[in-house]
Each structure stands twice: as structure tokens, then as C-alpha cells.
Design a protein around this motif. Structure first.
Motif, PDB file in Angstrom:
ATOM      1  N   ILE A  80       0.850  -1.198   0.000  1.00 38.59           N
ATOM      2  CA  ILE A  80       0.000   0.000   0.000  1.00 38.59           C
ATOM      3  C   ILE A  80       0.885   1.248   0.000  1.00 38.59           C
ATOM      4  N   GLY A  81       1.931   1.199   0.823  1.00 44.23           N
ATOM      5  CA  GLY A  81       2.870   2.330   0.902  1.00 44.23           C
ATOM      6  C   GLY A  81       3.492   2.609  -0.459  1.00 44.23           C
ATOM      7  N   ALA A  82       3.870   1.559  -1.146  1.00 42.92           N
ATOM      8  CA  ALA A  82       4.531   1.740  -2.449  1.00 42.92           C
ATOM      9  C   ALA A  82       3.587   2.397  -3.450  1.00 42.92           C
ATOM     10  N   PHE A  83       2.309   2.044  -3.379  1.00 46.14           N
ATOM     11  CA  PHE A  83       1.352   2.619  -4.323  1.00 46.14           C
ATOM     12  C   PHE A  83       0.992   4.076  -3.989  1.00 46.14           C
ATOM     13  N   ASN A  84       1.503   4.546  -2.852  1.00 45.30           N
ATOM     14  CA  ASN A  84       1.299   5.959  -2.493  1.00 45.30           C
ATOM     15  C   ASN A  84       2.603   6.733  -2.555  1.00 45.30           C
ATOM     16  N   ASP A  85       3.675   6.070  -2.966  1.00 45.31           N
ATOM     17  CA  ASP A  85       5.005   6.659  -2.868  1.00 45.31           C
ATOM     18  C   ASP A  85       5.347   7.440  -4.150  1.00 45.31           C
ATOM     19  N   PRO A  86       5.477   8.788  -4.038  1.00 48.27           N
ATOM     20  CA  PRO A  86       5.753   9.585  -5.241  1.00 48.27           C
ATOM     21  C   PRO A  86       7.027   9.149  -5.960  1.00 48.27           C
ATOM     22  N   SER A  87       8.007   8.610  -5.197  1.00 46.50           N
ATOM     23  CA  SER A  87       9.252   8.244  -5.878  1.00 46.50           C
ATOM     24  C   SER A  87       9.057   7.035  -6.791  1.00 46.50           C
ATOM     25  N   ILE A  88       7.951   6.328  -6.614  1.00 45.76           N
ATOM     26  CA  ILE A  88       7.625   5.234  -7.544  1.00 45.76           C
ATOM     27  C   ILE A  88       6.621   5.734  -8.589  1.00 45.76           C
ATOM     28  N   LEU A  89       5.630   6.517  -8.110  1.00 44.80           N
ATOM     29  CA  LEU A  89       4.529   6.914  -9.008  1.00 44.80           C
ATOM     30  C   LEU A  89       4.968   7.929 -10.067  1.00 44.80           C
ATOM     31  N   ASN A  90       5.770   8.908  -9.640  1.00 37.21           N
ATOM     32  CA  ASN A  90       6.128   9.966 -10.596  1.00 37.21           C
ATOM     33  C   ASN A  90       6.918   9.465 -11.800  1.00 37.21           C
ATOM     34  N   MET A  95       7.046   8.662 -17.502  1.00 34.04           N
ATOM     35  CA  MET A  95       7.354   7.793 -18.632  1.00 34.04           C
ATOM     36  C   MET A  95       6.182   7.736 -19.608  1.00 34.04           C
ATOM     37  N   ILE A  96       4.970   7.668 -19.041  1.00 30.36           N
ATOM     38  CA  ILE A  96       3.783   7.641 -19.919  1.00 30.36           C
ATOM     39  C   ILE A  96       3.757   8.915 -20.763  1.00 30.36           C
ATOM     40  N   SER A  97       3.939  10.085 -20.106  1.00 28.32           N
ATOM     41  CA  SER A  97       3.806  11.370 -20.817  1.00 28.32           C
ATOM     42  C   SER A  97       4.992  11.656 -21.726  1.00 28.32           C
ATOM     43  N   ASP A  98       6.205  11.343 -21.256  1.00 30.42           N
ATOM     44  CA  ASP A  98       7.393  11.724 -22.037  1.00 30.42           C
ATOM     45  C   ASP A  98       7.715  10.706 -23.127  1.00 30.42           C
ATOM     46  N   ASP A  99       7.628   9.427 -22.776  1.00 30.46           N
ATOM     47  CA  ASP A  99       8.009   8.408 -23.773  1.00 30.46           C
ATOM     48  C   ASP A  99       6.817   7.928 -24.593  1.00 30.46           C
ATOM     49  N   SER A 107       4.506   1.033 -16.057  1.00 28.93           N
ATOM     50  CA  SER A 107       4.511   0.441 -14.710  1.00 28.93           C
ATOM     51  C   SER A 107       5.524  -0.691 -14.650  1.00 28.93           C
ATOM     52  N   SER A 108       5.464  -1.541 -15.676  1.00 30.21           N
ATOM     53  CA  SER A 108       6.347  -2.707 -15.668  1.00 30.21           C
ATOM     54  C   SER A 108       7.807  -2.278 -15.751  1.00 30.21           C
ATOM     55  N   ALA A 109       8.114  -1.309 -16.623  1.00 29.06           N
ATOM     56  CA  ALA A 109       9.508  -0.908 -16.820  1.00 29.06           C
ATOM     57  C   ALA A 109      10.074  -0.245 -15.560  1.00 29.06           C
ATOM     58  N   VAL A 110       9.295   0.655 -14.955  1.00 35.63           N
ATOM     59  CA  VAL A 110       9.807   1.367 -13.775  1.00 35.63           C
ATOM     60  C   VAL A 110      10.000   0.392 -12.607  1.00 35.63           C
ATOM     61  N   LEU A 111       9.018  -0.476 -12.403  1.00 36.54           N
ATOM     62  CA  LEU A 111       9.128  -1.394 -11.264  1.00 36.54           C
ATOM     63  C   LEU A 111      10.220  -2.447 -11.501  1.00 36.54           C
ATOM     64  N   ARG A 112      10.401  -2.806 -12.764  1.00 40.39           N
ATOM     65  CA  ARG A 112      11.454  -3.783 -13.061  1.00 40.39           C
ATOM     66  C   ARG A 112      12.836  -3.181 -12.763  1.00 40.39           C
ATOM     67  N   LYS A 113      13.007  -1.932 -13.179  1.00 40.07           N
ATOM     68  CA  LYS A 113      14.298  -1.257 -12.926  1.00 40.07           C
ATOM     69  C   LYS A 113      14.565  -1.183 -11.425  1.00 40.07           C
ATOM     70  N   LEU A 114      13.510  -0.825 -10.708  1.00 35.15           N
ATOM     71  CA  LEU A 114      13.648  -0.717  -9.257  1.00 35.15           C
ATOM     72  C   LEU A 114      14.003  -2.086  -8.657  1.00 35.15           C
ATOM     73  N   ALA A 115      13.343  -3.122  -9.170  1.00 34.32           N
ATOM     74  CA  ALA A 115      13.605  -4.477  -8.666  1.00 34.32           C
ATOM     75  C   ALA A 115      15.064  -4.849  -8.912  1.00 34.32           C
ATOM     76  N   GLU A 116      15.583  -4.474 -10.085  1.00 35.38           N
ATOM     77  CA  GLU A 116      16.994  -4.789 -10.385  1.00 35.38           C
ATOM     78  C   GLU A 116      17.927  -4.067  -9.411  1.00 35.38           C
ATOM     79  N   LYS A 117      17.588  -2.798  -9.139  1.00 41.33           N
ATOM     80  CA  LYS A 117      18.410  -2.031  -8.182  1.00 41.33           C
ATOM     81  C   LYS A 117      18.374  -2.682  -6.802  1.00 41.33           C
ATOM     82  N   PHE A 118      17.162  -3.062  -6.375  1.00 39.05           N
ATOM     83  CA  PHE A 118      17.002  -3.689  -5.061  1.00 39.05           C
ATOM     84  C   PHE A 118      17.798  -4.993  -4.995  1.00 39.05           C
ATOM     85  N   ALA A 119      17.746  -5.759  -6.100  1.00 34.76           N
ATOM     86  CA  ALA A 119      18.406  -7.070  -6.103  1.00 34.76           C
ATOM     87  C   ALA A 119      19.908  -6.917  -5.912  1.00 34.76           C
TER      88      ALA A 119
END
Ligand code: PEP
Ligand code: MG
Length: 586
Positions: A80-90, A95-99, A107-119
Motif C-alpha cells: 500500500i505504501g509503495a502505491f502511495n510513494d511519489p518516488s515510484i509513481l512519478n 514515462m507515460i507522458s514523455d516516452d 509500470s512494468s519498466a519502472v518497477l522492473r528497474k527498481l527491482a533490479e536495483k534492489f536485487a
């Protein structure tokens, strides 16, 4: 046509259709472009899906807190916290607007990148959240309606489950009447997928590394669980060849089944008791049908793995009573829960572990979670009034663990006495020997336990320092290793010296080569998966104890494990060629 080699873990051949379990659906979303004029609506669509996901998570959190307690439900708070977190949402919105890409892709690309960083983060707290990020992506994409998420309930009866990996609960929750075979990219010879597949008598190949990325839903697939071969889109010639093989396997099974009524005795008349390993009470019918004389290992952790709430005392009791009734006087060894390591996803853990195979698992978990342990002990004791039951503790490493666990059995007995509830006062309490320390200290244990059961799945893993679930080191996972044999020999000698029963319930006990070694080491009770009983019986009937003793004496004397294994294989092929001829499709 594409042929991929994996690790064979459960015999048989199946021709079916691919059913993809997309555990990492977030990583598979195709890049879809949008018009710049549509970008604001796409961002809005993303936020709408996000709010729907939060609502769903709030509901899940509430239910989990009611049923499992606040601590266990905490996992949803992170989501729930992640879905309210601007550092994930923005970044997703940008990406939707610019790319100019779809909300699903962003959603998939941003979260995947984050997952790679976390890993890659050195702190394990981050590493442990990688799966959560994948989960977040799947949930979002589901709410966006942009990607189908496979559910097992939609499987039809041609289904070959193909997945990167399967969690124990996924494997256990399949509609077992519909699944024909399993194939996973990850996993080793005794991983939970292997255990469940062979318990169900379904062919399975694990460790295929990339197959789930290459397979397409609905594609024709051949799974050769005896050789570890998987073929996608077979050509006509291959298909014809395998249709013939499927029929050969069916015939071989029928003729092996004819052995069910014959005694399991060596050629010189030594009786070997063949018991079954089960995860679910219904499997008992298969064990009995295949000629098993009782249950040597009931893996009760599957009671936990198939549900989202903790089983109550009545849930335990019902399961044990189902077993007792089906067994009708035959013995039932109930192993107390062996949660942890590969049989418990780290997602569910309050404190995810860095090295769970060496962590809080099995008896260690029980002794730190006494409420859970006591509930199970009470249910086992109550059921023991109705049929011959033994209690077995897993992963015992220190004598104090055994003593403490036994102390709680005695305490529960006293409570039942006070309430006037019946139980078997002479119930036998034994332990698995699956840690080298326990094997080395077998003499001390033998003075206190009622029986030993050697668990080679873990004993091999811990002796050779080879993760039993890791396909990358699967070739090092070799039960016929002189070091393993020496440990089993010492345990068997201690059991004999102290006149306590000993059995072996690891998967290797079902391999004719290893079973011969166990018999040579003096073990007379083998507990194996139902489907392994007929072949094992055939091997036993062709060997004498003297053969087995000679073979193990020589095998144990080798310096090299491959020389030892090669020697055993050659001897067995000479002594009981029929076992290998009949072994489907070897
Ligand atoms: C073993 O370790 O050999 C065993 C039988 O237990 P499990 O496979 O459930 O860990
Ligand atoms: Mg084990």
C-alpha cells in the motif's frame, strides 16, 4: 521444433499443451506506444488502476490481520505504501507522458528497474523486497486490464504447467485432476515441485533455465520426465515417436503394477518394508494401490502451504483422521511441520532470511513458535487414539532440540489427561537424520529417540553444501557420494547398537541404485513416493543382501564420487537388468 534439456525429476512422458504460469508477468509487457494527445488519459487510467489496487490491498490487509495477526499482515502495508510513494509513481507518470508508452509498459519498466536495483543492493532488506516489487507490477497490470494473468483454474486436461518457478503453495494448489506435467526453469532434484510431481505420479522436468520465456501459451509440448527432455512444437516424426513412447510407458506401468501384490523381499528372502511418502491424505490410496504397507513420512507442512490461514487443531485432526481411516491399522508417521527454506516463501516471513536453508526452519521454527507446534502435537496425540501413529521431528541437529520437542509432547499429554481425552500413551517419538551433525552424533541420539528416519534430500544438501533447489549446482547433488554413505553407515550402526528402528525417507530411497546401498548398510525400511514403489520392489526382488553389502562396501571405499556412482550403476545394471530395461524410456 525446439528441444530443451533439463533435470528429470519425475518419470513418465506426456504430450500436452503449454499452460504458462506468469509469476513475473511484470517483466513481459510489450511496449505499446500511445498518441501524445492520449497521454493525460493514460496517466489518469494508471491512477485509477492504482487506487483500485490500493482498495484491494486494504481489504486483503484487513482479512490477513483478522486471520493471521497484525504482524503477518504487515506485508500488505509495504505494498500500500509503495502505491502511495511519489518516488515510484512519478517516474511511471513521466514515462507515460514523455516516452508516450502505455500505462502497463511504464509500470512494468519502472518497477522492473527498481527491482533490479534492489536485487543488487548490499543490504538484504532491499534484496528481500524484489518479489514484492514484482507483485506490485502484476497487481497494477491486472487492474489496468492489460494483461491476462494465468490462473490454474482455467487449465484443461491437456495442461502442462510451464513456469519460471513455482512456489510451494502454487504447486500444492493445482487442480490435480487437470495437470498432466510440470516444467520449471528453476529447481533441483528434490525441490518441492519435484516432490509434489512425483507424489502425484506426474512427469516433471526442472532446471530448464529459459523454457518459460520461450514457450507460448497453448503450444504443443512433449515432456519426457524420465530423460529430462522438453520439446516445443514437435514435428510430425517426433510426435509419432512420442505417441508410441507414451503407449510403451502406459504398458510398462501396467506390468510393474502387477508386482503390487507380491512381497517386497530380496532374492534371499529378507523382507524389506516399503512405505509411502505423502503430502496429502488422498495420496494414501495411491500408496496402498502400489503395494505400500503404510506411511513412513507425512509432510504435514503442506497443510499450511495450501491455505492462506493457519490450520486449526481441528484442521490438523481432520487430516490425520482421514489418514488413519484410509490406512485402517497400517502405520502412519507424522512429521511435524517442516516449514522454512524452500517450503515457505520468504514473502510470508516476518523477517525474510538471507540464507533460509540454514535459517529458521523445521524444528527450529516450531520451537520458536510454540503455539503453532502445540496445536499440531495435540491433534496428533488425539488422532493416535484411533490408529498406529508415530511422531517424527525434522532437522534435529542438537540433542537439546529433541529433548525440548519431546518435552512439549509430554506436556500436551498431561493436558489431555486432565481433560480425559484419549491418546496413545506409548506413541513412538523419533527424528529425521538429515543434518551431518545429527548423523555424527547418532549414538547419543539413539539413546533417546524411538526411531531414526534418514532424510537424504537434506542430508546430501548439507553434507555436500549443494542447494537442493538450485539447478546451477544440480550436477553436484550426488547421493552416491562416499561422504554421504559414511554418514548413513554410522547412523545405521548406531540404530543397530541401540536396537531402534531405522528407515530412509529421502527421494534417493526410491532409486534402485541407492536403495541397494541402503539395504547393504542394514536399512530394511524404505519410504518413497507411491509411484516409485513398484520399480523399487522389482529391484529388491532381484538382489540379495550379500550383493548389496558387497556393493556398498566397495562404493564407500572410493575416493571419487563419480567412480562410486559409476560402479554402483554398472553393478545394478548387471544384477537386475530388467529394472533398467523396464524403466520407462531410459
Ligand atoms: C529429506 O530431507 O530427505 C526429506 C525426506 O524431507 P524433505 O524432502 O521434506 O525435506
Ligand atoms: Mg528434509
Amino acid at each position: 521444433m525446439q528441444t530443451i534439456k533439463g533435470i528429470p525429476v519425475s518419470n513418465g512422458v506426456v504430450i500436452g499443451r503449454v499452460f504458462l504460469i506468469e509469476d513475473d508477468v511484470s517483466l513481459r509487457v510489450p511496449r505499446r506506444s500511445i498518441q501524445s494527445a492520449d497521454a493525460p488519459a493514460e496517466v489518469e487510467r494508471f491512477d485509477f488502476a492504482r487506487l483500485a489496487a490500493i482498495e484491494e490491498l486494504n481489504q486483503l490487509h484487513k482479512t490477513a490481520a483478522d486471520e493471521m495477526g497484525r504482524e503477518a499482515a504487515k506485508i500488505f502495508l509495504f505494498h500500500i505504501g509503495a502505491f502511495n510513494d511519489p518516488s515510484i509513481l512519478n517516474p511511471i507518470r513521466s514515462m507515460i507522458s514523455d516516452d508516450l508508452v502505455s500505462a502497463e509498459y511504464a509500470s512494468s519498466a519502472v518497477l522492473r528497474k527498481l527491482a533490479e536495483k534492489f536485487a543488487q543492493h548490499p543490504d538484504s532488506t532491499f534484496q528481500s523486497k524484489v518479489d514484492d516489487l514484482r507483485d506490485l507490477a502484476s497487481r497494477l497490470i491486472r487492474h489496468l486490464g492489460g494483461q491476462k494473468i494465468s490462473t490454474v483454474s482455467s487449465a484443461d486436461d491437456q495442461t502442462v504447467v510451464v513456469a519460471r518457478d513455482l512456489t510451494p503453495s502454487q504447486t500444492a494448489a493445482f487442480d490435480r485432476s487437470k495437470i498432466r506435467a510440470f516444467v520449471t526453469d528453476l529447481g533441483g532434484k528434490t525441490s518441492h515441485t519435484a516432490i509434489v510431481a512425483s507424489a502425484l505420479g506426474l512427469p516433471a522436468v526442472v532446471g530448464t533455465r529459459t523454457l518459460s520465456r520461450e514457450a507460448r501459451e497453448g503450444q504443443v509440448i512433449i515432456v519426457d520426465g524420465s530423460k529430462g527432455v522438453v520439446i516445443l512444437d514437435p514435428d510430425d516424426e517426433t510426435l509419432d515417436k512420442y505417441l508410441l513412447r507414451v503407449e510403451q510407458v502406459r504398458q510398462a506401468k501396467i506390468s510393474l503394477h502387477e508386482l503390487a501384490g507380491l512381497p517386497a523381499a530380496t532374492a534371499d528372502g529378507t523382507e524389506i518394508t516399503l512405505l509411502g511418502n505423502i503430502e496429502f491424505p488422498e495420496e494414501i490410496d495411491l500408496v496402498l494401490d502400489d503395494g505400500g504397507k503404510g506411511i513412513g513420512l507425512y509432510r504435514t507442512e503442506f497443510l499450511y502451504l495450501t491455505r492462506t490461514t493457519m490450520p486449526t487443531e481441528e484442521d490438523h485432526y481432520d487430516a490425520y483422521m482421514q489418514c488413519v481411516k484410509r490406512l485402517d491399522g497400517l502405520e502412519l508417521t507424522i512429521r511435524t511441520i517442516d516449514l522454512g527454506a524452500d517450503k515457505y516463501t520468504q514473502l510470508q516471513a516476518e523477517n525474510p532470511e538471507r540464507n533460509p536453508a540454514l535459517g529458521l526452519r523445521s524444528i527450529r521454527y516450531c520451537l520458536q513458535n510454540l503455539d503453532i507446534f502445540r496445536v499440531q502435537l495435540r491433534a496428533i496425540l488425539r488422532a493416535s487414539a484411533h490408529g498406529p501413529i508415530k511422531i517424527m521431528f525434522p532437522l534435529v541437529t542438537n540433542i537439546s532440540e529433541f529433548r525440548t520437542a519431546k518435552y512439549f509432547v509430554k506436556e500436551e499429554m498431561e493436558e489431555l489427561d486432565e481433560k480425559g481425552i484419549a491418546y496413545d500413551r506409548d506413541i513412538k517419538i523419533g527424528m529425521m537424520v538429515e543434518v551431518p551433525a545429527a548423523a555424527l552424533m547418532a549414538n547419543a541420539f539413539a539413546r533417546e529417540v524411538d526411531f531414526f528416519s534418514v532424510g537424504t534430500n537434506d542430508l546430501v544438501q548439507y553434507t555436500l553444501a549443494v542447494d537442493r533447489t538450485n539447478e546451477q549446482v544440480a550436477s553436484l547433488y550426488t547421493p552416491i557420494h562416499p561422504a554421504v554413505l559414511k554418514l548413513v553407515r554410522d547412523v545405521s550402526r548406531s540404530a543397530k547398537r541401540h536396537s531402534i528402528p531405522i528407515s530412509c525417507c529421502g527421494a534417493s530411497a526410491g532409486e534402485p541404485e541407492f536403495a541397494a546401498l541402503l539395504i547393504g548398510l542394514g536399512i530394511r525400511t524404505l519410504s518413497v513416493t507411491a509411484s516409485g514403489i513398484p520399480l523399487l520392489k522389482q529391484a529388491i526382488r532381484g538382489l540379495t543382501v550379500a550383493h548389496c553389502e558387497r556393493i556398498v562396501k566397495k562404493a564407500i571405499s572410493y575416493d571419487s564420487e563419480s567412480d562410486a556412482a559409476g560402479y554402483v550403476r554398472d553393478r545394478l545394471r548387471k544384477l537386475v537388468p530388467e529394472v533398467f530395461e523396464r524403466r520407462p524410456l531410459d
